[in-house]
Structure formats: C-alpha cells, structure tokens
Design a protein around this motif. Sequence first.
Motif, mmCIF file in Angstrom:
data_model
loop_
_atom_site.group_PDB
_atom_site.id
_atom_site.type_symbol
_atom_site.label_atom_id
_atom_site.label_comp_id
_atom_site.label_asym_id
_atom_site.label_seq_id
_atom_site.Cartn_x
_atom_site.Cartn_y
_atom_site.Cartn_z
ATOM 1 N N LEU A 123 -6.657 1.860 -0.334
ATOM 2 C CA LEU A 123 -5.563 0.910 -0.539
ATOM 3 C C LEU A 123 -5.518 -0.101 0.601
ATOM 4 C CD1 LEU A 123 -2.732 3.291 -1.833
ATOM 5 C CD2 LEU A 123 -3.991 1.583 -3.157
ATOM 6 N N LEU A 129 -9.058 2.798 -7.982
ATOM 7 C CA LEU A 129 -8.969 4.216 -7.635
ATOM 8 C C LEU A 129 -9.145 5.046 -8.889
ATOM 9 C CD1 LEU A 129 -5.922 4.245 -5.199
ATOM 10 C CD2 LEU A 129 -8.346 4.121 -4.677
ATOM 11 N N SER A 130 -8.466 4.610 -9.920
ATOM 12 C CA SER A 130 -8.539 5.291 -11.197
ATOM 13 C C SER A 130 -9.976 5.436 -11.668
ATOM 14 C CB SER A 130 -7.714 4.485 -12.198
ATOM 15 O OG SER A 130 -7.683 5.118 -13.442
ATOM 16 N N LYS A 131 -10.718 4.366 -11.524
ATOM 17 C CA LYS A 131 -12.123 4.382 -11.952
ATOM 18 C C LYS A 131 -12.943 5.358 -11.125
ATOM 19 C CE LYS A 131 -12.736 -0.243 -13.944
ATOM 20 N NZ LYS A 131 -12.931 -1.620 -13.491
ATOM 21 N N ALA A 152 -15.942 10.496 -11.199
ATOM 22 C CA ALA A 152 -16.288 11.798 -10.645
ATOM 23 C C ALA A 152 -16.878 12.694 -11.720
ATOM 24 C CB ALA A 152 -15.056 12.448 -10.031
ATOM 25 N N SER A 184 -10.529 14.901 -15.426
ATOM 26 C CA SER A 184 -10.602 13.764 -14.520
ATOM 27 C C SER A 184 -10.014 12.536 -15.181
ATOM 28 C CB SER A 184 -12.055 13.480 -14.134
ATOM 29 O OG SER A 184 -12.621 14.612 -13.534
ATOM 30 N N MET A 185 -10.268 12.461 -16.464
ATOM 31 C CA MET A 185 -9.761 11.307 -17.204
ATOM 32 C C MET A 185 -8.239 11.264 -17.205
ATOM 33 S SD MET A 185 -10.627 8.641 -18.734
ATOM 34 C CE MET A 185 -12.363 8.772 -19.212
ATOM 35 N N MET A 238 -14.458 14.444 -6.974
ATOM 36 C CA MET A 238 -13.525 13.333 -6.799
ATOM 37 C C MET A 238 -13.567 12.800 -5.375
ATOM 38 S SD MET A 238 -10.107 14.295 -8.934
ATOM 39 C CE MET A 238 -9.269 13.309 -7.701
ATOM 40 N N ILE A 289 -7.479 7.812 -0.296
ATOM 41 C CA ILE A 289 -6.717 6.857 -1.086
ATOM 42 C C ILE A 289 -6.012 5.836 -0.194
ATOM 43 C CG2 ILE A 289 -4.647 6.641 -2.515
ATOM 44 C CD1 ILE A 289 -5.621 9.049 -4.097
ATOM 45 N N LYS A 290 -5.412 6.317 0.884
ATOM 46 C CA LYS A 290 -4.730 5.392 1.781
ATOM 47 C C LYS A 290 -5.707 4.380 2.371
ATOM 48 C CE LYS A 290 -0.791 8.285 3.117
ATOM 49 N NZ LYS A 290 -0.235 9.196 4.151
ATOM 50 N N SER A 332 -4.939 0.170 -7.969
ATOM 51 C CA SER A 332 -4.793 1.470 -8.624
ATOM 52 C C SER A 332 -5.896 1.642 -9.661
ATOM 53 C CB SER A 332 -3.446 1.560 -9.331
ATOM 54 O OG SER A 332 -2.396 1.367 -8.421
ATOM 55 N N MET A 333 -6.217 0.536 -10.295
ATOM 56 C CA MET A 333 -7.253 0.591 -11.320
ATOM 57 C C MET A 333 -8.602 1.005 -10.730
ATOM 58 S SD MET A 333 -7.777 0.382 -14.444
ATOM 59 C CE MET A 333 -6.448 -0.537 -15.249
ATOM 60 N N ASP A 348 0.674 1.921 -11.605
ATOM 61 C CA ASP A 348 0.854 0.472 -11.548
ATOM 62 C C ASP A 348 2.092 0.015 -12.297
ATOM 63 O OD1 ASP A 348 -0.728 -0.986 -9.962
ATOM 64 O OD2 ASP A 348 -2.381 -1.180 -11.381
ATOM 65 N N SER A 387 -7.101 10.249 -13.840
ATOM 66 C CA SER A 387 -7.390 8.836 -13.750
ATOM 67 C C SER A 387 -6.289 8.008 -14.394
ATOM 68 C CB SER A 387 -8.730 8.586 -14.446
ATOM 69 O OG SER A 387 -9.099 7.252 -14.326
ATOM 70 N N GLU A 413 0.833 -1.214 0.000
ATOM 71 C CA GLU A 413 0.000 0.000 0.000
ATOM 72 C C GLU A 413 0.862 1.256 0.000
ATOM 73 O OE1 GLU A 413 -0.719 -2.142 3.059
ATOM 74 O OE2 GLU A 413 -1.427 -3.422 1.455
ATOM 75 N N ILE A 461 -11.998 7.999 -9.651
ATOM 76 C CA ILE A 461 -11.677 9.373 -10.016
ATOM 77 C C ILE A 461 -12.286 9.729 -11.354
ATOM 78 C CG2 ILE A 461 -9.753 10.789 -10.803
ATOM 79 C CD1 ILE A 461 -8.194 9.617 -8.421
ATOM 80 N N CYS A 462 -12.249 8.779 -12.225
ATOM 81 C CA CYS A 462 -12.856 8.968 -13.534
ATOM 82 C C CYS A 462 -14.362 9.149 -13.417
ATOM 83 C CB CYS A 462 -12.528 7.755 -14.395
ATOM 84 S SG CYS A 462 -13.109 7.858 -16.061
ATOM 85 N N ILE A 497 -3.030 7.970 -12.349
ATOM 86 C CA ILE A 497 -3.118 7.077 -11.192
ATOM 87 C C ILE A 497 -3.035 5.624 -11.620
ATOM 88 C CG2 ILE A 497 -4.748 6.227 -9.472
ATOM 89 C CD1 ILE A 497 -5.445 9.182 -8.989
ATOM 90 N N CYS A 498 -3.672 5.342 -12.715
ATOM 91 C CA CYS A 498 -3.637 3.999 -13.267
ATOM 92 C C CYS A 498 -2.221 3.627 -13.695
ATOM 93 C CB CYS A 498 -4.593 3.950 -14.456
ATOM 94 S SG CYS A 498 -4.720 2.354 -15.213
#
Lengths: 109, 109
Positions: free
Chosen positions: B88, B97-99, B104, A94-95, B35, B84-85, B94-95, A105, A98, A28, B101-102, A101-102
């Motif tokens: 996690l 989280l990414s979603k 939002a 936002s994209m 977000m 986020i913490k 991460s994916m 990985d 996103s 984490e 945020i997207c 952040i993705c």
Amino acid sequence: MRADKRKELEATGWTVGDASDFLGLTPEESAYIDMKISLGNALRERRKSQQISQVALAKRVKSSQSRIAKMEAGDPSVSIDALIKSLLALGASSMELSKAICNADSQVA
Amino acid sequence: MRADKRKELEATGWTVGDASDFLGLTPEESAYIDMKISLGNALRERRKSQQISQVALAKRVKSSQSRIAKMEAGDPSVSIDALIKSLLALGASSMELSKAICNADSQVA
DNA sequence: CGAAATTATGCTATATTTGGTATAAAATTG
DNA sequence: CAATTTTATACCAAATATAGCATAATTTCG
C-alpha cells in the motif's frame, strides 16, 4: 447519504465524513482497516453459513472465542494473518479471500 | 515438469512433488505460504518498477532493509500485514493486492 | 418472561513480529 | 579486475499480537 441532506447539514455548520476523515488516517491506513473489516465480515458470513458458533470456530483454529469475536469485528489487535488463516480453515478459497480484499474498496463512504 | 519425464523418474523410484508435499503441510498452510510468496513477488516487482532500492523502501515504510528483503522472500518471520502495508505504501491498489492473492492459486505445481 | 446459548469486551502472561544492527553474499558499475 | 551498491542472512531487544480466562451484554428459544 443523500446529497441534498449533506448540503443541508453542511449549510448549518456540520462536516460530513467517515471515520478516516475524522481520525485523519492516511489513505493507506484506511485501506488497511477497510481490508480487515471486509475480511472480518467474510469470516462471519462463512462461519454463519456453516452454522458454527464462535466457540466452535475457535476450537477449530486453536484460538479463543474472544479472539474470533475480535477478528469478526476487525479489532485493531487482530492481524490480517489471523483473519486469513481462519478463513482458510473454514474452507475459503484464495479467490474468496481475493474478493473480500477487493471489496474493501467499496467500503468507502 | 513434463508428464513423461515425471513418469520416467517415478519409474526409477523417485517421488515428484513440491515443498508442501515434502514438508507435509496442510492445504491451508501451503495456501497461506503461497499467498506470502505471491505478495512478496508483487512487492519486489512494484519496488523495481519504481526503481527504488530496498534501503529506500525501508525508509519509506519505516522499516529496515533486512526486513524488506525478508518480505520479498516471503520469509516465515514476516506477516502478511507487513507485506500488505508495504505494498500500500508503494501505491498498490486493493485490486492489485487482490490479484496477488488470487495468483497464489497458480503457484501450485 | 427467564434460562441457555452466543457474542462482546477487558485483562494479562506468553509468543510472535518488528526495527535495528552487523555482516556476508551478490550484483552493478567504472 | 576492484570498488561500490544492492541484497541476503543472522541476531537481539522492544513492540505487537496471541491464547486463555473472566465476565458483561446480547440473542435465541421454550
């Protein structure tokens, strides 16, 4: 690193790993750090693509040049909030956030 | 809201909008808030899907129940870092989280 | 090269975020 | 329904992040 090179090093007593291995971070923790680095890189790229100096960006987001430098470096003293707010101020969607952040990985070794 | 209903209200003098319209937030400000809300929702969902109480989650992430409640509510006093913490810590990728945020983006009225 | 601009790093007072606690409100369960 | 669990809200001292400044290191460009 090439697999054969790694084997060679390990054969001679070296241990190959990344920062999180070395520092003993939890998954984490390193995921969090990777995200900051990824967002920092996105910020730098976006700023550069707009031909703005750190000073100019600092003025725009009501911060300081030193802080922008630290954001872009993923310094421990900067929050993800700061990174996101700055990216948004530069017009990131936002994209785009996103994706950054993705992408975190794929920072893994 | 249905378009015809909106028209009807506007015809009688009402103005239809969302919180950001009302509060006069900049697009960046409302994107940031969206977000947080989206991450808060993701946290709640993830926690519920694991059948954990806020108290239990608080213990896990070394926080307090009150703070978890505020995280899930997207309270102004909680940082995206905290959200986020916690996500996690609940095993979110991460994916995921990414979603969040997207997603939002689709919070818009 | 050398000057100018840009970026990095260190420091500190201030502001914000945090965990902890208390307690109220709401939901769940028996 | 009452008892119990869960969640929401308010407050505060401590911890953390911040802007602002100084200055060093680096890059850009004539």
